[in-house]
Design an enzyme around this catalytic site. Structure first.
Site, PDB file in Angstrom:
ATOM      1  N   ARG A  21       9.822  37.887  33.316  1.00 48.78           N
ATOM      2  CA  ARG A  21       9.331  38.165  31.960  1.00 48.78           C
ATOM      3  C   ARG A  21       7.824  38.402  31.946  1.00 48.78           C
ATOM      4  O   ARG A  21       7.352  39.361  31.328  1.00 48.78           O
ATOM      5  CB  ARG A  21       9.708  37.031  31.011  1.00 48.78           C
ATOM      6  CG  ARG A  21      11.211  36.935  30.767  1.00 48.78           C
ATOM      7  CD  ARG A  21      11.566  35.720  29.936  1.00 48.78           C
ATOM      8  NE  ARG A  21      11.139  34.509  30.646  1.00 48.78           N
ATOM      9  CZ  ARG A  21      10.964  33.328  30.073  1.00 48.78           C
ATOM     10  NH1 ARG A  21      11.161  33.177  28.783  1.00 48.78           N
ATOM     11  NH2 ARG A  21      10.591  32.289  30.783  1.00 48.78           N
ATOM     12  N   ASN A  39      14.785  35.698  28.275  1.00 46.37           N
ATOM     13  CA  ASN A  39      15.911  35.269  29.091  1.00 46.37           C
ATOM     14  C   ASN A  39      17.140  35.162  28.198  1.00 46.37           C
ATOM     15  O   ASN A  39      17.037  34.807  27.025  1.00 46.37           O
ATOM     16  CB  ASN A  39      15.644  33.907  29.728  1.00 46.37           C
ATOM     17  CG  ASN A  39      14.701  33.988  30.904  1.00 46.37           C
ATOM     18  OD1 ASN A  39      14.475  35.047  31.475  1.00 46.37           O
ATOM     19  ND2 ASN A  39      14.131  32.858  31.279  1.00 46.37           N
TER      20      ASN A  39
END
Length: 93
Positions: A21, A39
């Protein structure tokens, strides 16, 4: 004027716990793409990105590699119309 586009991206493989990320945020901001990444409970990473189509496509290609520790198995992309409603690329929780 460049074509604008929006992409919904799902990345599977070893993509959580490997700074995917944070690296995606860095890459998207470098490209000038707006949106978010997060996520997913099933182990995938999900992103929504929009901007110039060529730059969004570059982010999709990057997602196919990810950061060095990632092991990407698959990338699914759904293309949509540019909405202009996404903020600076960031991690969404």
């Amino acid at each position: 004027m460049a074509e604008l586009a929006r992409a919904h991206i799902l990345v599977s493989g070893e993509v959580q716990g490997v700074s995917f990320r944070a690296a995606a945020v860095d890459e998207a901001r470098r490209l000038g793409v707006r949106g978010w990444v997060r996520n997913v409970a099933d182990g995938r990473v999900e992103a929504e990105a929009e901007g110039e189509r060529a730059k969004v496509e570059a982010l999709v290609r990057w997602c196919g590699r990810g950061p060095p520790a990632a092991r990407v198995a698959d990338v699914q992309v759904s293309w949509g119309a540019y909405g202009g409603d996404l903020g600076p690329f960031s991690v969404r929780h």
